[in-house]
Design a protein around this motif. Structure first.
Motif, PDB file in Angstrom:
ATOM      1  N   GLY A  60      45.927  37.315  41.575  1.00 58.17           N
ATOM      2  CA  GLY A  60      44.955  38.000  42.175  1.00 58.17           C
ATOM      3  C   GLY A  60      45.274  39.204  42.915  1.00 58.17           C
ATOM      4  O   GLY A  60      44.745  39.803  43.560  1.00 58.17           O
ATOM      5  N   VAL A  61      46.443  39.575  42.458  1.00 57.66           N
ATOM      6  CA  VAL A  61      46.868  40.931  42.954  1.00 57.66           C
ATOM      7  C   VAL A  61      46.049  42.191  42.240  1.00 57.66           C
ATOM      8  O   VAL A  61      45.712  43.234  42.661  1.00 57.66           O
ATOM      9  CB  VAL A  61      48.383  41.267  42.654  1.00 57.66           C
ATOM     10  CG1 VAL A  61      48.915  42.709  43.064  1.00 57.66           C
ATOM     11  CG2 VAL A  61      49.245  40.204  43.567  1.00 57.66           C
ATOM     12  N   LEU A  62      45.773  41.822  40.849  1.00 60.83           N
ATOM     13  CA  LEU A  62      44.966  42.994  40.142  1.00 60.83           C
ATOM     14  C   LEU A  62      43.758  42.139  39.439  1.00 60.83           C
ATOM     15  O   LEU A  62      43.669  40.985  39.389  1.00 60.83           O
ATOM     16  CB  LEU A  62      45.768  43.257  38.724  1.00 60.83           C
ATOM     17  CG  LEU A  62      47.074  44.099  39.328  1.00 60.83           C
ATOM     18  CD1 LEU A  62      47.883  44.372  37.966  1.00 60.83           C
ATOM     19  CD2 LEU A  62      47.047  45.442  39.782  1.00 60.83           C
ATOM     20  N   VAL A  63      42.787  43.158  39.200  1.00 63.22           N
ATOM     21  CA  VAL A  63      41.583  42.552  38.193  1.00 63.22           C
ATOM     22  C   VAL A  63      41.468  43.550  37.200  1.00 63.22           C
ATOM     23  O   VAL A  63      41.845  44.656  36.991  1.00 63.22           O
ATOM     24  CB  VAL A  63      40.213  42.516  39.259  1.00 63.22           C
ATOM     25  CG1 VAL A  63      40.426  41.661  40.307  1.00 63.22           C
ATOM     26  CG2 VAL A  63      40.049  44.182  39.666  1.00 63.22           C
ATOM     27  N   ARG A  64      41.087  42.985  36.195  1.00 59.21           N
ATOM     28  CA  ARG A  64      40.736  43.490  34.935  1.00 59.21           C
ATOM     29  C   ARG A  64      39.407  43.559  34.877  1.00 59.21           C
ATOM     30  O   ARG A  64      38.491  42.994  34.363  1.00 59.21           O
ATOM     31  CB  ARG A  64      41.372  42.925  33.673  1.00 59.21           C
ATOM     32  CG  ARG A  64      41.352  43.500  32.573  1.00 59.21           C
ATOM     33  CD  ARG A  64      42.032  42.599  31.299  1.00 59.21           C
ATOM     34  NE  ARG A  64      41.859  43.167  30.157  1.00 59.21           N
ATOM     35  CZ  ARG A  64      42.193  42.509  28.972  1.00 59.21           C
ATOM     36  NH1 ARG A  64      42.797  41.311  29.206  1.00 59.21           N
ATOM     37  NH2 ARG A  64      42.016  43.051  27.916  1.00 59.21           N
ATOM     38  N   PRO A  65      38.683  44.916  35.049  1.00 57.88           N
ATOM     39  CA  PRO A  65      37.052  44.915  35.193  1.00 57.88           C
ATOM     40  C   PRO A  65      36.528  45.073  33.824  1.00 57.88           C
ATOM     41  O   PRO A  65      35.502  44.470  33.743  1.00 57.88           O
ATOM     42  CB  PRO A  65      36.894  46.280  35.741  1.00 57.88           C
ATOM     43  CG  PRO A  65      38.211  46.951  35.954  1.00 57.88           C
ATOM     44  CD  PRO A  65      39.454  46.156  35.655  1.00 57.88           C
ATOM     45  N   ASP A  66      37.286  45.345  32.820  1.00 54.96           N
ATOM     46  CA  ASP A  66      36.523  45.583  31.495  1.00 54.96           C
ATOM     47  C   ASP A  66      37.433  44.658  30.608  1.00 54.96           C
ATOM     48  O   ASP A  66      38.477  45.065  30.304  1.00 54.96           O
ATOM     49  CB  ASP A  66      36.447  46.647  30.816  1.00 54.96           C
ATOM     50  CG  ASP A  66      35.904  47.084  29.684  1.00 54.96           C
ATOM     51  OD1 ASP A  66      35.558  46.331  29.053  1.00 54.96           O
ATOM     52  OD2 ASP A  66      35.878  48.272  29.213  1.00 54.96           O
ATOM     53  N   PRO A  67      36.984  43.515  30.170  1.00 60.25           N
ATOM     54  CA  PRO A  67      37.628  42.551  29.259  1.00 60.25           C
ATOM     55  C   PRO A  67      37.974  42.868  28.015  1.00 60.25           C
ATOM     56  O   PRO A  67      38.886  42.786  27.425  1.00 60.25           O
ATOM     57  CB  PRO A  67      36.705  41.255  29.291  1.00 60.25           C
ATOM     58  CG  PRO A  67      35.530  41.882  29.525  1.00 60.25           C
ATOM     59  CD  PRO A  67      35.519  43.094  30.424  1.00 60.25           C
ATOM     60  N   GLU A  68      37.627  44.267  27.525  1.00 62.10           N
ATOM     61  CA  GLU A  68      37.708  44.786  26.356  1.00 62.10           C
ATOM     62  C   GLU A  68      38.851  45.920  26.385  1.00 62.10           C
ATOM     63  O   GLU A  68      39.538  46.121  25.464  1.00 62.10           O
ATOM     64  CB  GLU A  68      36.693  45.801  25.771  1.00 62.10           C
ATOM     65  CG  GLU A  68      35.165  44.934  25.567  1.00 62.10           C
ATOM     66  CD  GLU A  68      35.127  44.012  24.561  1.00 62.10           C
ATOM     67  OE1 GLU A  68      35.964  44.431  23.375  1.00 62.10           O
ATOM     68  OE2 GLU A  68      35.050  42.409  24.700  1.00 62.10           O
ATOM     69  N   ARG A  69      39.458  46.352  27.723  1.00 63.80           N
ATOM     70  CA  ARG A  69      40.546  46.830  27.816  1.00 63.80           C
ATOM     71  C   ARG A  69      41.532  46.550  28.666  1.00 63.80           C
ATOM     72  O   ARG A  69      41.221  45.689  29.531  1.00 63.80           O
ATOM     73  CB  ARG A  69      40.134  48.367  28.426  1.00 63.80           C
ATOM     74  CG  ARG A  69      38.886  49.097  27.716  1.00 63.80           C
ATOM     75  CD  ARG A  69      38.608  50.311  28.085  1.00 63.80           C
ATOM     76  NE  ARG A  69      39.526  51.297  28.595  1.00 63.80           N
ATOM     77  CZ  ARG A  69      39.707  52.117  29.647  1.00 63.80           C
ATOM     78  NH1 ARG A  69      38.812  51.844  30.473  1.00 63.80           N
ATOM     79  NH2 ARG A  69      40.628  52.654  29.762  1.00 63.80           N
ATOM     80  N   ALA A  70      42.873  46.619  28.340  1.00 66.78           N
ATOM     81  CA  ALA A  70      44.049  46.332  29.185  1.00 66.78           C
ATOM     82  C   ALA A  70      44.196  47.120  30.285  1.00 66.78           C
ATOM     83  O   ALA A  70      45.326  47.825  30.275  1.00 66.78           O
ATOM     84  CB  ALA A  70      45.251  45.858  28.291  1.00 66.78           C
ATOM     85  N   VAL A  71      43.233  47.471  31.054  1.00 67.27           N
ATOM     86  CA  VAL A  71      43.401  48.250  32.271  1.00 67.27           C
ATOM     87  C   VAL A  71      42.872  47.404  33.235  1.00 67.27           C
ATOM     88  O   VAL A  71      42.051  46.776  33.500  1.00 67.27           O
ATOM     89  CB  VAL A  71      42.601  49.622  32.189  1.00 67.27           C
ATOM     90  CG1 VAL A  71      42.745  50.318  33.361  1.00 67.27           C
ATOM     91  CG2 VAL A  71      42.946  50.388  30.932  1.00 67.27           C
ATOM     92  N   TYR A  72      43.949  47.696  34.495  1.00 65.70           N
ATOM     93  CA  TYR A  72      43.816  46.807  35.758  1.00 65.70           C
ATOM     94  C   TYR A  72      43.798  47.714  36.761  1.00 65.70           C
ATOM     95  O   TYR A  72      44.047  48.701  36.650  1.00 65.70           O
ATOM     96  CB  TYR A  72      45.185  46.034  35.834  1.00 65.70           C
ATOM     97  CG  TYR A  72      45.184  45.034  34.641  1.00 65.70           C
ATOM     98  CD1 TYR A  72      44.980  43.687  34.791  1.00 65.70           C
ATOM     99  CD2 TYR A  72      45.884  45.293  33.573  1.00 65.70           C
ATOM    100  CE1 TYR A  72      45.203  42.734  33.832  1.00 65.70           C
ATOM    101  CE2 TYR A  72      46.158  44.287  32.826  1.00 65.70           C
ATOM    102  CZ  TYR A  72      45.912  43.118  32.635  1.00 65.70           C
ATOM    103  OH  TYR A  72      46.141  42.180  31.507  1.00 65.70           O
ATOM    104  N   ARG A  73      43.108  47.190  37.839  1.00 63.94           N
ATOM    105  CA  ARG A  73      43.224  47.884  39.229  1.00 63.94           C
ATOM    106  C   ARG A  73      43.365  46.819  40.315  1.00 63.94           C
ATOM    107  O   ARG A  73      43.273  45.861  40.090  1.00 63.94           O
ATOM    108  CB  ARG A  73      41.823  48.485  39.384  1.00 63.94           C
ATOM    109  CG  ARG A  73      40.747  47.591  39.454  1.00 63.94           C
ATOM    110  CD  ARG A  73      39.425  48.581  40.105  1.00 63.94           C
ATOM    111  NE  ARG A  73      38.334  47.510  39.867  1.00 63.94           N
ATOM    112  CZ  ARG A  73      37.943  46.532  40.992  1.00 63.94           C
ATOM    113  NH1 ARG A  73      38.773  46.314  41.998  1.00 63.94           N
ATOM    114  NH2 ARG A  73      36.895  45.759  40.723  1.00 63.94           N
TER     115      ARG A  73
END
Length: 75
Positions: A60-73
């Motif tokens: 729960g520290v990060l979220v991955r807004p776009d499931p198509e990309r391995a980019v987190y925030r």
């Protein structure tokens, strides 16, 4: 009393919390290297970084807004 050093995952979480922004494998590798992780090959560094990013997302520290990309925030 001596403190235990942070694990790589804890160090990455601390850096993410301090800097914010978006996090991909390349940025996570750099943060891990600054925390003292020195892999013998770059492929190992990428695998370690991706594993920690996924683990931090599960925690729960990060979220991955776009499931198509391995980019987190940060969450």
């Amino acid at each position: 009393m001596t403190e235990k050093p942070l694990t790589h995952k804890q160090a990455l979480a601390a850096v993410i919390g301090a800097l914010g922004g978006t996090w991909d494998t390349e940025r996570a590798v750099l943060a891990l290297r600054l925390a003292g992780y020195e892999p013998t090959v770059d492929e190992a560094a990428g695998k370690e970084a991706r594993r920690h990013l996924r683990d931090l997302a599960e925690d729960g520290v990060l979220v991955r807004p776009d499931p198509e990309r391995a980019v987190y925030r940060p969450a």
